[in-house]
Design a protein around this motif. Structure first.
Motif, PDB file in Angstrom:
ATOM      1  N   TYR A  88      17.324 -37.498 -15.216  1.00  0.00           N
ATOM      2  CA  TYR A  88      16.618 -38.598 -15.868  1.00  0.00           C
ATOM      3  C   TYR A  88      15.407 -38.067 -16.622  1.00  0.00           C
ATOM      4  O   TYR A  88      14.758 -37.099 -16.197  1.00  0.00           O
TER       5      TYR A  88
ATOM      6  N   ASP B  13      11.561 -38.004 -17.727  1.00  0.00           N
ATOM      7  CA  ASP B  13      10.383 -38.162 -16.869  1.00  0.00           C
ATOM      8  C   ASP B  13       9.857 -39.590 -16.873  1.00  0.00           C
ATOM      9  O   ASP B  13       9.329 -40.067 -15.869  1.00  0.00           O
ATOM     10  N   PHE B  14       9.998 -40.269 -17.998  1.00  0.00           N
ATOM     11  CA  PHE B  14       9.446 -41.612 -18.119  1.00  0.00           C
ATOM     12  C   PHE B  14      10.207 -42.640 -17.286  1.00  0.00           C
ATOM     13  O   PHE B  14       9.730 -43.733 -17.053  1.00  0.00           O
TER      14      PHE B  14
ATOM     15  N   GLN C 265      11.026 -42.602 -14.024  1.00  0.00           N
ATOM     16  CA  GLN C 265      10.237 -42.791 -12.796  1.00  0.00           C
ATOM     17  C   GLN C 265      10.920 -43.725 -11.801  1.00  0.00           C
ATOM     18  O   GLN C 265      10.306 -44.650 -11.257  1.00  0.00           O
ATOM     19  N   GLY C 266      12.217 -43.507 -11.605  1.00  0.00           N
ATOM     20  CA  GLY C 266      12.948 -44.237 -10.587  1.00  0.00           C
ATOM     21  C   GLY C 266      13.362 -45.647 -10.967  1.00  0.00           C
ATOM     22  O   GLY C 266      13.909 -46.383 -10.142  1.00  0.00           O
ATOM     23  N   ARG C 267      13.129 -46.063 -12.200  1.00  0.00           N
ATOM     24  CA  ARG C 267      13.422 -47.433 -12.603  1.00  0.00           C
ATOM     25  C   ARG C 267      14.861 -47.629 -13.094  1.00  0.00           C
ATOM     26  O   ARG C 267      15.380 -48.745 -13.072  1.00  0.00           O
TER      27      ARG C 267
ATOM     28  N   ASP D 243       9.706 -49.592 -23.165  1.00  0.00           N
ATOM     29  CA  ASP D 243      11.139 -49.280 -23.122  1.00  0.00           C
ATOM     30  C   ASP D 243      11.900 -49.863 -24.315  1.00  0.00           C
ATOM     31  O   ASP D 243      13.102 -49.626 -24.461  1.00  0.00           O
TER      32      ASP D 243
END
Length: 121
Positions: A59, A61-62, A64-66, A89
């Protein structure tokens, strides 16, 4: 001929969710990886997520688990579940796949037409 067709973009409020889908069709011999990129006008296209053969995923870096990428190798599809969306986004999201067609001697990256994602604040 090989095609990638995306669906699922649209308008959503900040904090909301969207799911993008992409299907690869045509004379496909093999697919090495499937990915999602995004692009804002005037900026370079950036990698959002990629799913490689063998199950490896990566993924940006931006993210962030989303976001979560799902790849179905049997159906030649890839989806992107996007949660906790932010106005940053907002972009055109493109499906990408590294494909060897039935008449090809190697793999070539192919692109879908893109789908707009707009996140309002």
């Amino acid at each position: 001929q090989v095609q990638l067709v995306e669906s699922g973009g649209g308008l959503v409020q900040a904090g909301g969710s969207l799911r993008l889908s992409c299907v690869a069709s045509g004379s496909i011999f093999a697919i090495s990886s499937m990915a999602w990129y995004r692009q804002v006008p005037g900026q370079q296209r950036q990698l959002v997520a990629v799913a490689h053969d063998g199950g490896r995923v990566y993924y940006g870096d931006f993210v962030q688990g989303r976001f979560t990428i799902f790849r179905d190798k049997n159906k030649n599809t890839v989806s992107l579940q996007m949660d906790s969306l932010k106005p940053d986004d907002t972009a055109v999201y493109y499906c990408n796949a590294d494909i060897m067609g039935n008449s090809d001697s190697g793999f070539t990256y192919r692109w879908g037409q893109g789908t707009q994602v707009t996140v309002s604040s």
